[in-house]
Design an enzyme around this catalytic site. Sequence first.
Site: not given
Ligand code: PLP
Length: 428
Positions: A144, A239, A267
């Site tokens: 994700y 990511d 975060k």
């Molecule tokens: N990338 C990864 C691997 C994530 O786990 C998440 C959210 O959990 C995101 C991107 C998106 O982050 P946000 O929820 O702060 O938009």
Amino acid sequence: MNTEKSQLLFEKSRNIIPGGVNSPVRAYKSVGMTPPFIKSAQGSKIIDVDGNEYIDYVGSWGPMILGHAHPEVVSEIKRACEDGTSYGAPTEKELMLAEIIIDAVPSVEMVRMVSSGTEAVMSAVRVARGFTGRDKVLKFEGCYHGHSDGLLAKAGSGLLTTGVPDSAGVPADYVKNTIVAPYNDCDELENIFKRYANDLAAVIVEPVAGNMGVVQPKEGFLALVRELTLKHGVILIFDEVITGFRVSFKGAQGYFEIEPDMTVFGKIIGGGMPVGAYGGRKEIMSVISPIGPVYQAGTLSGNPIAMAAGIKTLEILRDNPHIYKSIEEKAVELEKALLDSSKQYGIPLKVNRMGSLLSGFFTGEDVTDLKTAMKCDVEHFRKYFRNMLQSGIYMAPSQFEAIFVSSAHGKEDIEKTISAVDYAFSKL
Ligand code: PLP
């Protein structure tokens, strides 16, 4: 357990907030319950509006690695508030957080702050496209990367749990340049490169997947991704929204010793405040406005309060490397408890663990990708989840998420959790 107030609030919320929640997985739909509404959190504990106290393994979906309301972090936030909450102008704090990230993660030479992981990924992909002059992006099934249109092609996480395979509202045209490959499948990766290598701007990957439950990369998988991207001039984006400063202070890339071209953080670098960041080699990051042609901006980017919380959180992690060892040890205890109970009660379960991140999958088969993750018995998970919650253990309400251990979890918390696991399995 009294849940009266939470239920009332949920009822009211559902009338004016879609599904009663501001992010779908929070609605507890996949476990067939109504969610506790949270009033406060301290250390390893989270407390709902009915006064129920739980041991929290969600940790705001990762960032609370030091536990909730860490006194030093809170004190920095308070101090920052007194100086004003937002200026929309450069500050020394932004520079300080950027320096900490760059010192920790050698592949990152320049970094840009944004306000969420979604925003960071979306921006990194735009930069990769702007830098290479190519359009296609390869992502892996079950990973994700936030909810930007182009990456909502068979996304995992919240979408999986609400049972929606894809999102309405994403025009087919927006994902026509997104190629989705199975995670951990080296043969398929080579095939895709044979076909698309010269059209690919970027490959984006969670170096340890955290959004189909925890799934580690197979031996050689990330190395092959790196080899192919290097060979064909494709930008490799890690990511590390979940793994950054969590799997190790240097992230998953430090752990596996593989350097991507770009990295996305989320975060955790805001200590629980809304922050994301993307960074990479100077040459690549130099295409960003105002020095280059790729536009990206944000009024609240680099917000001083978020920066203050992030700086303190990362400083504590940097100056106390034993934290990583201790949170891993606690995760190992939980892993063992899960496996012991699975054996004792004859319930098939596989545990994937990476440092302080773990997932117990209700299946007898190894979980290495989305296909194998989907073989889980989600009904078992539902029952298990309800029993754990009843015993005061707060976990993500989905089979396809991780348990996050923090430095605030004490011996008693772990012991209580282990007893709860035994009880929950005994009731399956
Ligand atoms: N990338 C990864 C691997 C994530 O786990 C998440 C959210 O959990 C995101 C991107 C998106 O982050 P946000 O929820 O702060 O938009």
